[in-house]
Design an enzyme around this catalytic site. Structure first.
Site, PDB file in Angstrom:
ATOM      1  N   CYS A   2      80.451 -50.541 -31.263  1.00 40.35           N
ATOM      2  CA  CYS A   2      79.621 -50.644 -30.077  1.00 40.35           C
ATOM      3  C   CYS A   2      78.468 -51.601 -30.332  1.00 40.35           C
ATOM      4  O   CYS A   2      78.440 -52.347 -31.299  1.00 40.35           O
ATOM      5  CB  CYS A   2      79.067 -49.268 -29.706  1.00 40.35           C
ATOM      6  SG  CYS A   2      80.300 -47.955 -29.717  1.00 40.35           S
ATOM      7  N   ARG A  53      79.599 -49.020 -25.304  1.00 36.33           N
ATOM      8  CA  ARG A  53      80.635 -48.378 -26.114  1.00 36.33           C
ATOM      9  C   ARG A  53      81.976 -49.081 -26.017  1.00 36.33           C
ATOM     10  O   ARG A  53      82.457 -49.369 -24.918  1.00 36.33           O
ATOM     11  CB  ARG A  53      80.804 -46.919 -25.676  1.00 36.33           C
ATOM     12  CG  ARG A  53      81.790 -46.141 -26.547  1.00 36.33           C
ATOM     13  CD  ARG A  53      82.027 -44.741 -26.030  1.00 36.33           C
ATOM     14  NE  ARG A  53      82.882 -43.993 -26.950  1.00 36.33           N
ATOM     15  CZ  ARG A  53      83.594 -42.934 -26.612  1.00 36.33           C
ATOM     16  NH1 ARG A  53      83.571 -42.479 -25.363  1.00 36.33           N
ATOM     17  NH2 ARG A  53      84.344 -42.319 -27.510  1.00 36.33           N
ATOM     18  N   LEU A  54      82.559 -49.351 -27.187  1.00 34.98           N
ATOM     19  CA  LEU A  54      83.971 -49.697 -27.313  1.00 34.98           C
ATOM     20  C   LEU A  54      84.643 -48.458 -27.880  1.00 34.98           C
ATOM     21  O   LEU A  54      84.443 -48.117 -29.056  1.00 34.98           O
ATOM     22  CB  LEU A  54      84.167 -50.898 -28.239  1.00 34.98           C
ATOM     23  CG  LEU A  54      85.614 -51.323 -28.519  1.00 34.98           C
ATOM     24  CD1 LEU A  54      86.290 -51.810 -27.246  1.00 34.98           C
ATOM     25  CD2 LEU A  54      85.659 -52.413 -29.587  1.00 34.98           C
ATOM     26  N   ASN A  79      76.446 -47.831 -33.840  1.00 31.89           N
ATOM     27  CA  ASN A  79      77.471 -48.869 -33.817  1.00 31.89           C
ATOM     28  C   ASN A  79      78.239 -48.795 -35.119  1.00 31.89           C
ATOM     29  O   ASN A  79      77.653 -48.959 -36.189  1.00 31.89           O
ATOM     30  CB  ASN A  79      76.813 -50.248 -33.664  1.00 31.89           C
ATOM     31  CG  ASN A  79      77.748 -51.395 -34.007  1.00 31.89           C
ATOM     32  OD1 ASN A  79      78.945 -51.310 -33.811  1.00 31.89           O
ATOM     33  ND2 ASN A  79      77.183 -52.473 -34.526  1.00 31.89           N
ATOM     34  N   GLY A  80      79.542 -48.546 -35.058  1.00 34.30           N
ATOM     35  CA  GLY A  80      80.321 -48.571 -36.288  1.00 34.30           C
ATOM     36  C   GLY A  80      81.362 -47.485 -36.358  1.00 34.30           C
ATOM     37  O   GLY A  80      81.770 -46.912 -35.350  1.00 34.30           O
ATOM     38  N   SER A 373      90.874 -56.473 -41.912  1.00 34.67           N
ATOM     39  CA  SER A 373      90.677 -57.818 -42.467  1.00 34.67           C
ATOM     40  C   SER A 373      90.654 -57.743 -43.994  1.00 34.67           C
ATOM     41  O   SER A 373      90.294 -56.718 -44.570  1.00 34.67           O
ATOM     42  CB  SER A 373      89.350 -58.391 -41.938  1.00 34.67           C
ATOM     43  OG  SER A 373      88.958 -59.520 -42.682  1.00 34.67           O
TER      44      SER A 373
END
Length: 656
Positions: A2, A53-54, A79-80, A373
């Site tokens: 987020c 928010r994601l 966020n995270g 990644s």
């Protein structure tokens, strides 16, 4: 995954004005969180938190933020991802009034019951958060151990502002920005602005492994270190792994398998970036080993042979049986991203691999919401060729008196690059790799300049520097010290190779590699996760003897051995290829007019920030093909593009 923002401005604003300002800040973070948004205000205290928010875990409204603790005392904007949130939830127990199953709620429960210091040491994750304690009237800001998630903060015109990106801070209606010329000097050396500095005077980046506390009226936040990369490295070196090398490789594989597995937890589609190199291939191999279905993998290909890894990635994907997608992009595709770079990165940032990173993120986001990644392997396991070059070069030249080396360098550089080109042309095919290219005279001049360092660390500083004396280029600037220039900031290591690895892990990795990954992926609402930067992997890597990581001309030996258990070495044992773009050609071709406008002498003079003469000289040499100054020029162009954007948006004063 987020974005959040906030403000503390006691007694200065009524609720409608505070809400309007906070909504404006929060809206700038829409790309980081398109699924939901929220505001929380305590107008009497002058405090507001905003969140976008994601949704990744617990997609229901029970994951909404800012989240308030059941007793109403604490408010969290975060966020995270906390990867070990299930274990942390079990540790809190069933007596807590749980409402959903998000990691946000687990983090809030720990913070409210155990406090920041105890909570942060238990969290395995990538995160930044803001916690407001309504009873103590205290703000806590925190950032993960290795700096995967960003957090900016600082005072501006008497109000304390903070956010996941600078654009949220500068969107406050009362913002007045001033360029930090010292930070600009650091940027021109490194191609990024290193933490804790920021391109705006008065704003800082919270350092990795740190949390800060602030009460209204306090002049500056109090900083607390809960984890230190330096201390972790020195502990590992002081207590090396006990056992044979084969046992260490097995232990590392088990640790990486767990780190990858933790990062595969999601309530949304998940995939991985795959370049075909050792790091990303290792991550994908360990993902596929734990997945019951083919892992989605994504690769960007280039038609220019020197920049294309797509064929290598395709072969690795075929062997592992992944569901592989590749996209070949043209120069026009890359050039089309350039107008968006200054807006996405928010601060001058000039790593050209930001372009393919953005393109592969855009491609992956069409199919998944989370991507793993392979970043971090080079810094932890000695993978960069510059480590080997610096080590070997210093062994060859370190014994030569510095005065003699400088005199030789002066004599060599008095011979023009064109003359060197003609002299070396008959021998080009016999020259070592770095010189066996077009314009070998350019490389001769650059190599000779690097060799005039008075220590292996200074040799490394000159190698990784773009502009060698940036304070002389920026009018009125004094370049701030960094781990590259201040020996007191370096870990105690027994070798120059380990010293370089440490310096990169606390500077280049968080401030270039992870910034690039975060802004590119979050710019398209894609969460990126980095298993190799699990803090347990970092700590374990430093306990391995250097000879187990780097031997002869080969680095990352443990990762190579782990990968060989899943993929035939013939598919990955090849020279390392950077994730870049043909920048030198672009600047002489399709980008020439754009660059000329940004680097025009009259414009530079009018701005009064940069000295025009050395810039115009290098631009002319580059256009004439006498020298390749593409990376130096890209630094300037990304700053000038950022400057235009900041001024047009009101974040800086108008052009003088």
């Amino acid at each position: 995954m987020c974005g959040f923002c906030g403000v503390i401005e006691p007694g200065a604003a009524a609720e409608p004005a505070l809400r309007q300002a906070l909504e404006r800040m929060n809206q700038t973070l829409l790309h980081r969180g398109p699924d939901d948004g929220g505001l929380w205000l305590d107008a009497a205290a002058g405090v507001g938190l905003g969140h976008r928010r994601l949704a990744i875990l617990d997609l229901s409204p029970l994951g909404h933020q800012p989240m308030v603790s059941p007793d109403g005392r604490y408010v969290l904007a975060y966020n995270g991802e906390i990867y070990n949130y299930q274990a942390l939830r079990r540790a809190i127990g069933d007596d807590y009034p749980w409402r959903g199953h998000s990691d946000t709620e687990v983090l809030l429960a720990w913070l409210s019951r155990r406090g920041p210091a105890a909570t942060l040491t238990e969290c395995n994750g990538m995160f930044a958060f803001a916690l407001w304690d309504r009873q103590a009237r205290r703000l806590t800001l925190a950032r993960d151990r290795l700096g995967e998630k960003p957090l900016y903060y600082g005072y501006n015109r008497g109000r304390f502002l903070f956010g996941s990106e600078l654009k949220a801070i500068t969107a406050h209606p009362g913002w007045q920005g001033e360029l930090d010329r010292d930070a600009l000097a650091a940027y021109l050396r490194l191609s990024y602005v290193p933490a804790p500095h920021c391109i705006y005077r008065g704003i800082r980046k919270l350092a990795p492994g740190t949390y800060a506390t602030l009460t209204p009226g306090q002049e500056e936040p109090t900083l607390h270190t809960y984890w230190s990369a330096r201390a972790a490295a020195e502990r590992g070196l002081a207590a090396p792994f006990e056992g044979p090398e084969d046992e260490a490789v097995g232990a590392l594989e088990r640790l990486l398998m767990d780190a990858v597995g933790l990062r595969m937890r999601a309530d949304v589609p998940l995939g991985a970036f795959l370049s075909g190199g050792i790091d990303s291939s290792t991550v994908v191999a360990l993902m596929q080993a734990q997945s019951q279905r083919p892992v989605r993998t994504f690769t960007i290909g280039f038609h220019e042979a020197g920049f294309n890894e797509a064929e290598d990635a395709r072969r690795v994907a075929a062997h592992l049986g992944t569901d592989h997608t590749e996209l070949y992009v043209t120069a026009q595709d890359g050039l089309a991203t350039i107008p968006s770079l200054a807006r996405l990165w928010d601060e001058p940032f000039a790593d050209p691999s930001q372009i393919p990173t953005l393109l592969v993120s855009e491609m992956a986001r069409r199919a998944v919401t989370v991507c793993l990644s392979g970043d971090g392997g080079d810094e932890l396991f000695g993978g960069y060729s510059r480590y080997l070059w610096t080590r070997d070069t210093w062994r060859r030249i370190g014994w030569v008196p510095l005065g003699l080396r400088r005199a030789a360098a002066a004599a060599v550089t008095r011979i023009g690059t064109g003359t060197w080109d003609r002299l070396l042309a008959p021998f080009a095919r016999f020259l070592p790799g770095p010189l066996a290219i077009a314009n070998p005279g350019d490389r001769v001049h650059k190599a000779i300049d690097i060799l005039t360092g008075d220590s292996p660390e200074s040799l490394y500083l000159r190698m990784v520097s773009h502009w060698k004396d940036p304070a002389a280029l920026v009018i009125g600037a004094t370049e701030p010290a960094s781990v590259l220039t201040d020996p007191a900031r370096r870990a105690r290591t027994p070798s120059i190779t380990e010293s370089m690895m440490y310096m990169d892990s606390v500077l280049y990795l968080p401030d270039d590699i992870l910034v690039k990954l975060d802004r590119a992926s979050m710019g398209v609402s894609l969460e990126s996760r980095v298993p190799l930067l699990d803090h347990r992997v970092y700590e374990f890597a430093w306990s391995l003897p250097l000879a187990w990581k780097v031997r002869g001309r080969r680095g990352k030996l443990p990762l190579r051995r782990i990968l060989a258990r899943h993929v035939p070495p013939a598919l990955f044992e090849r020279p390392k290829m950077g994730f870049g773009v043909p920048l030198a050609h672009w600047l002489r071709g399709p980008l020439r007019d754009w660059a000329e406008d940004l680097l025009a002498a009259e414009r530079l003079t009018r701005d009064g920030i940069l000295r025009p003469a050395p810039i115009r000289a290098r631009w002319a040499e580059h256009l004439a093909g006498r020298r390749d100054w593409s990376y130096y020029l890209w630094d300037l162009l990304m700053f000038q593009a950022w400057l235009d954007l900041a001024r047009s948006g009101g974040a800086l004063g108008a052009r003088p």
